[in-house]
Design a protein around this motif. Structure first.
Motif, PDB file in Angstrom:
ATOM      1  N   UNK A  81       0.864  -1.176   0.000  1.00  0.00           N
ATOM      2  CA  UNK A  81       0.000   0.000   0.000  1.00  0.00           C
ATOM      3  C   UNK A  81       0.901   1.227   0.000  1.00  0.00           C
ATOM      4  N   UNK A  82       0.776   2.068  -1.016  1.00  0.00           N
ATOM      5  CA  UNK A  82       1.709   3.185  -1.196  1.00  0.00           C
ATOM      6  C   UNK A  82       1.271   4.411  -0.420  1.00  0.00           C
ATOM      7  N   UNK A  83       2.075   4.812   0.574  1.00  0.00           N
ATOM      8  CA  UNK A  83       1.842   6.073   1.279  1.00  0.00           C
ATOM      9  C   UNK A  83       2.163   7.258   0.374  1.00  0.00           C
ATOM     10  N   UNK A  84       3.234   7.136  -0.394  1.00  0.00           N
ATOM     11  CA  UNK A  84       3.687   8.250  -1.226  1.00  0.00           C
ATOM     12  C   UNK A  84       2.617   8.636  -2.236  1.00  0.00           C
ATOM     13  N   UNK A  85       1.970   7.630  -2.835  1.00  0.00           N
ATOM     14  CA  UNK A  85       0.923   7.912  -3.805  1.00  0.00           C
ATOM     15  C   UNK A  85      -0.261   8.599  -3.134  1.00  0.00           C
ATOM     16  N   UNK A  86      -0.572   8.179  -1.894  1.00  0.00           N
ATOM     17  CA  UNK A  86      -1.693   8.771  -1.178  1.00  0.00           C
ATOM     18  C   UNK A  86      -1.479  10.275  -0.951  1.00  0.00           C
ATOM     19  N   UNK A  87      -0.262  10.663  -0.589  1.00  0.00           N
ATOM     20  CA  UNK A  87      -0.052  12.013  -0.091  1.00  0.00           C
ATOM     21  C   UNK A  87       0.558  12.993  -1.062  1.00  0.00           C
ATOM     22  N   UNK A  88       0.751  12.607  -2.306  1.00  0.00           N
ATOM     23  CA  UNK A  88       1.548  13.470  -3.197  1.00  0.00           C
ATOM     24  C   UNK A  88       0.874  14.805  -3.510  1.00  0.00           C
ATOM     25  N   UNK A  89      -0.452  14.919  -3.410  1.00  0.00           N
ATOM     26  CA  UNK A  89      -1.115  16.196  -3.632  1.00  0.00           C
ATOM     27  C   UNK A  89      -1.558  16.853  -2.322  1.00  0.00           C
ATOM     28  N   UNK A  90      -1.234  16.233  -1.191  1.00  0.00           N
ATOM     29  CA  UNK A  90      -1.718  16.714   0.099  1.00  0.00           C
ATOM     30  C   UNK A  90      -0.652  17.408   0.935  1.00  0.00           C
ATOM     31  N   UNK A  91       0.600  17.061   0.737  1.00  0.00           N
ATOM     32  CA  UNK A  91       1.671  17.549   1.601  1.00  0.00           C
ATOM     33  C   UNK A  91       2.994  17.522   0.848  1.00  0.00           C
ATOM     34  N   UNK A  92       3.916  18.406   1.180  1.00  0.00           N
ATOM     35  CA  UNK A  92       5.249  18.311   0.573  1.00  0.00           C
ATOM     36  C   UNK A  92       6.064  17.147   1.107  1.00  0.00           C
ATOM     37  N   UNK A  93       5.524  16.418   2.097  1.00  0.00           N
ATOM     38  CA  UNK A  93       6.271  15.312   2.712  1.00  0.00           C
ATOM     39  C   UNK A  93       5.445  14.025   2.713  1.00  0.00           C
ATOM     40  N   UNK A  94       5.082  13.499   1.536  1.00  0.00           N
ATOM     41  CA  UNK A  94       4.292  12.265   1.509  1.00  0.00           C
ATOM     42  C   UNK A  94       5.080  11.086   2.045  1.00  0.00           C
ATOM     43  N   UNK A  95       4.350  10.050   2.453  1.00  0.00           N
ATOM     44  CA  UNK A  95       4.994   8.884   3.040  1.00  0.00           C
ATOM     45  C   UNK A  95       5.226   9.077   4.524  1.00  0.00           C
ATOM     46  N   UNK A  96       6.004   8.175   5.106  1.00  0.00           N
ATOM     47  CA  UNK A  96       6.420   8.271   6.499  1.00  0.00           C
ATOM     48  C   UNK A  96       7.937   8.452   6.517  1.00  0.00           C
ATOM     49  N   UNK A  97       8.423   9.353   7.359  1.00  0.00           N
ATOM     50  CA  UNK A  97       9.860   9.557   7.522  1.00  0.00           C
ATOM     51  C   UNK A  97      10.285   8.911   8.842  1.00  0.00           C
ATOM     52  N   UNK A  98      11.251   8.042   8.765  1.00  0.00           N
ATOM     53  CA  UNK A  98      11.708   7.303   9.939  1.00  0.00           C
ATOM     54  C   UNK A  98      12.984   7.947  10.466  1.00  0.00           C
ATOM     55  N   UNK A  99      12.883   8.496  11.671  1.00  0.00           N
ATOM     56  CA  UNK A  99      14.034   9.143  12.314  1.00  0.00           C
ATOM     57  C   UNK A  99      13.872   8.971  13.806  1.00  0.00           C
ATOM     58  N   UNK A 100      14.802   8.238  14.419  1.00  0.00           N
ATOM     59  CA  UNK A 100      14.649   7.869  15.823  1.00  0.00           C
ATOM     60  C   UNK A 100      14.638   9.097  16.732  1.00  0.00           C
ATOM     61  N   UNK A 101      14.058   8.902  17.901  1.00  0.00           N
ATOM     62  CA  UNK A 101      13.872   9.996  18.853  1.00  0.00           C
ATOM     63  C   UNK A 101      15.176  10.704  19.179  1.00  0.00           C
ATOM     64  N   UNK A 102      16.252   9.957  19.342  1.00  0.00           N
ATOM     65  CA  UNK A 102      17.523  10.576  19.715  1.00  0.00           C
ATOM     66  C   UNK A 102      17.981  11.582  18.662  1.00  0.00           C
ATOM     67  N   UNK A 103      17.768  11.270  17.375  1.00  0.00           N
ATOM     68  CA  UNK A 103      18.177  12.196  16.322  1.00  0.00           C
ATOM     69  C   UNK A 103      17.253  13.418  16.294  1.00  0.00           C
ATOM     70  N   UNK A 104      15.967  13.208  16.550  1.00  0.00           N
ATOM     71  CA  UNK A 104      15.049  14.342  16.654  1.00  0.00           C
ATOM     72  C   UNK A 104      15.498  15.286  17.768  1.00  0.00           C
ATOM     73  N   UNK A 105      15.854  14.720  18.909  1.00  0.00           N
ATOM     74  CA  UNK A 105      16.296  15.547  20.037  1.00  0.00           C
ATOM     75  C   UNK A 105      17.578  16.304  19.705  1.00  0.00           C
ATOM     76  N   UNK A 106      18.489  15.654  19.005  1.00  0.00           N
ATOM     77  CA  UNK A 106      19.735  16.324  18.643  1.00  0.00           C
ATOM     78  C   UNK A 106      19.476  17.519  17.731  1.00  0.00           C
ATOM     79  N   UNK A 107      18.622  17.331  16.742  1.00  0.00           N
ATOM     80  CA  UNK A 107      18.325  18.412  15.797  1.00  0.00           C
ATOM     81  C   UNK A 107      17.605  19.555  16.500  1.00  0.00           C
ATOM     82  N   UNK A 108      16.599  19.229  17.299  1.00  0.00           N
ATOM     83  CA  UNK A 108      15.868  20.271  18.021  1.00  0.00           C
ATOM     84  C   UNK A 108      16.769  20.972  19.036  1.00  0.00           C
TER      85      UNK A 108
END
Length: 500
Positions: A81-108
């Motif tokens: 089931x394609x997430x990218x196809x679902x979201x291509x006209x809805x958001x500039x970021x279709x699909x799911x982006x996988x980035x662990x919590x530790x990296x989110x905390x580092x960036x923030x």
């Protein structure tokens, strides 16, 4: 401003406040940012928040994009089931982006430091008292790394200190809910085999399930499932079970843990000058990968409201809208994930029958026809958290008789370029189509807002004969014809902007 907790929600709140001109002190009892991966997936709406903060490209560069989900039964896989196809006209970021919590905390954390933010590690909260008659009603005691006590006084406090929130407990806010009776494991596995690559995998067996997320390098995946027994060596036990039930293997575990799944919701999200965000306010299962995202959006919503009150003279009662907007979102999420997780993990004879007999027959058909019946954009919108709706006021809800508007009360529909001005975190009047350009600018000047003009919406969601009032958090507060816009929009814009 005091923020308790330097996880993703606390850092998001502090960073948004900094961008809005409000200084916050963040305290946390840990030695430093989270080292384990923990929460993992970023939905499209969270990526939009990062883009508003100017961090979208950095986050996307570090994340593993997962454009599809591949369901299956045991070692069989069904159609993707394609997430990218679902979201291509809805958001500039279709699909799911996988980035662990530790990296989110580092960036923030780095962005907050660049903005002059202050995070005080090894400063656990020991007490908090509220006196609403005082100029600074929040008095917090924290322990310093040297073992002494330090007193902090603040006008407002954001509790982002997790599911075992000290702030919530000290304030006596109930955190009712349920706990799943079974135990589960999470493993960050290296050298995996038997999985669809660059995809979320969801597999069922008679007595088990497996949910996986790709984590960057080929063969590096997050694995979640049911833990049976109390084996001393979790990795060895899970490896054998995965091979037997799903034909999935892995070489090593970078990190692993076992846990129970809780579904809990705070009785209230506000207690006077104190607000709960993230896991301090709600916890639920990992089904749907919604947890960290919901906390990030709690923090973003609240920070924008606080800045309107502190910097722009908005009525302090505006802050009541935080709970009115965000608690229903969390409540619905807790209910739906609780129900879904119960069905997936139930050990009743009927549930076993469904998983072993019904799923292998029905699922291959369902993944093809359900999206057509329900609508792919609708399904993806819920998953990506871009279909969230807020009532802008209690009066609006009564007038609408519960019928939600397709535009007002929702995050601004994406037209291809209209999200870029949101980086300025301002109140904005938008027009779509050249006919309304002059009117939008005139209305914006009358309200002390920013007028922004765009070409006609290529997807037809935003009308060319209407003006739209967009809040700093990117949600549409109101729409109106040009001749009615000043009156219709005026009640929403903070006083100092209207009078300034």
């Amino acid at each position: 401003m005091l923020v308790v907790g330097a996880g993703p929600s606390g850092l998001m709140a502090a960073l948004c406040l900094a961008r809005l001109g409000v200084r916050a002190v963040v305290v946390d009892g840990k030695d430093g940012p989270t080292r384990e991966s923990r929460a993992l997936a970023l939905q499209a709406r969270s990526m939009e928040l990062y883009a508003q903060l100017g961090l979208g490209e950095e986050v996307a560069a570090h994340a593993q994009r997962s454009p599809k989900i591949v369901p299956g039964y045991r070692d069989r896989t069904f159609s993707a089931v394609s997430f990218a196809a679902f979201g291509r006209t809805l958001t500039p970021f279709p699909g799911i982006h996988v980035l662990e919590q530790s990296r989110n905390e580092q960036i923030l954390g780095r962005a907050l430091a660049d903005a002059g933010g202050d995070v005080r590690w090894r400063h656990p909260l020991s007490s908090i008292e509220v006196d609403e008659s005082a100029a600074f009603p929040v008095t917090a005691e924290v322990r310093t790394p040297q073992g002494s006590s330090s007193t902090l006084r603040a006008r407002w406090c954001i509790a982002a200190d997790g599911a075992s929130s000290t702030v919530r407990e000290l304030l006596g806010i109930d955190f009712a809910g349920t706990t799943n009776p079974r135990r589960f494991y999470v493993i960050d596995a290296v050298g995996t085999s038997g999985l669809a690559r660059s995809a979320v995998n969801l597999r069922f067996a008679r007595d088990d399930f497996l949910l996986t997320f790709p984590m960057g390098d080929d063969g590096h995946d997050r694995l979640l499932g049911v833990r049976e027994g109390e084996d001393a060596d979790l990795t060895t036990a899970v490896r054998a079970r995965l091979q037997r039930e799903f034909g999935v293997g892995f070489d090593d575990a970078a990190w692993s843990s076992s846990y129970r799944v809780h579904h809990r919701l705070a009785a209230r999200f506000r207690s006077g000058p104190v607000f709960l965000v993230g896991d301090a306010a709600h916890v639920h299962s990992p089904v749907g990968a919604q947890g960290m995202n919901t906390g990030l959006q709690d923090a973003h919503n609240l920070a924008c409201k606080l800045a309107d009150v502190i910097r722009h003279g908005a009525d302090p009662r505006t802050l009541d809208r935080y709970e009115a907007e965000r608690r229903p979102v969390a409540s619905r999420l807790v209910r739906t994930t609780d129900a879904a997780f119960h069905r997936i993990t139930s050990s009743t004879p009927f549930a076993r029958f469904v998983r072993s007999r019904v799923v292998p027959v029905i699922a291959p058909i369902a993944v093809r026809i359900v999206p057509r019946i329900v609508g792919t954009g609708r399904i993806y919108g819920y998953l990506a958290q871009i279909r969230i709706h807020y009532w802008m006021s209690d009066d609006e809800r009564r007038r609408a008789r519960g019928r939600r508007d397709r535009v007002v009360g929702r995050r601004l529909s994406w037209t291809g370029g209209n999200h870029a001005p949101l980086r300025r975190f301002t109140w904005q009047v938008h027009s779509y189509g050249l006919a309304q350009t002059d009117a939008a600018q005139a209305v914006a000047r009358a309200l002390g807002a920013e007028g922004t003009d765009f070409p006609a919406d290529p997807y037809g969601r935003l009308r060319s004969d209407r003006l739209y009032l967009v809040r700093p958090d990117g949600f549409v507060a109101a729409e109106a014809a040009a001749q009615d816009a000043v009156q219709a929009f005026g009640a929403h814009v903070p006083r100092s902007l209207r009078e300034g």
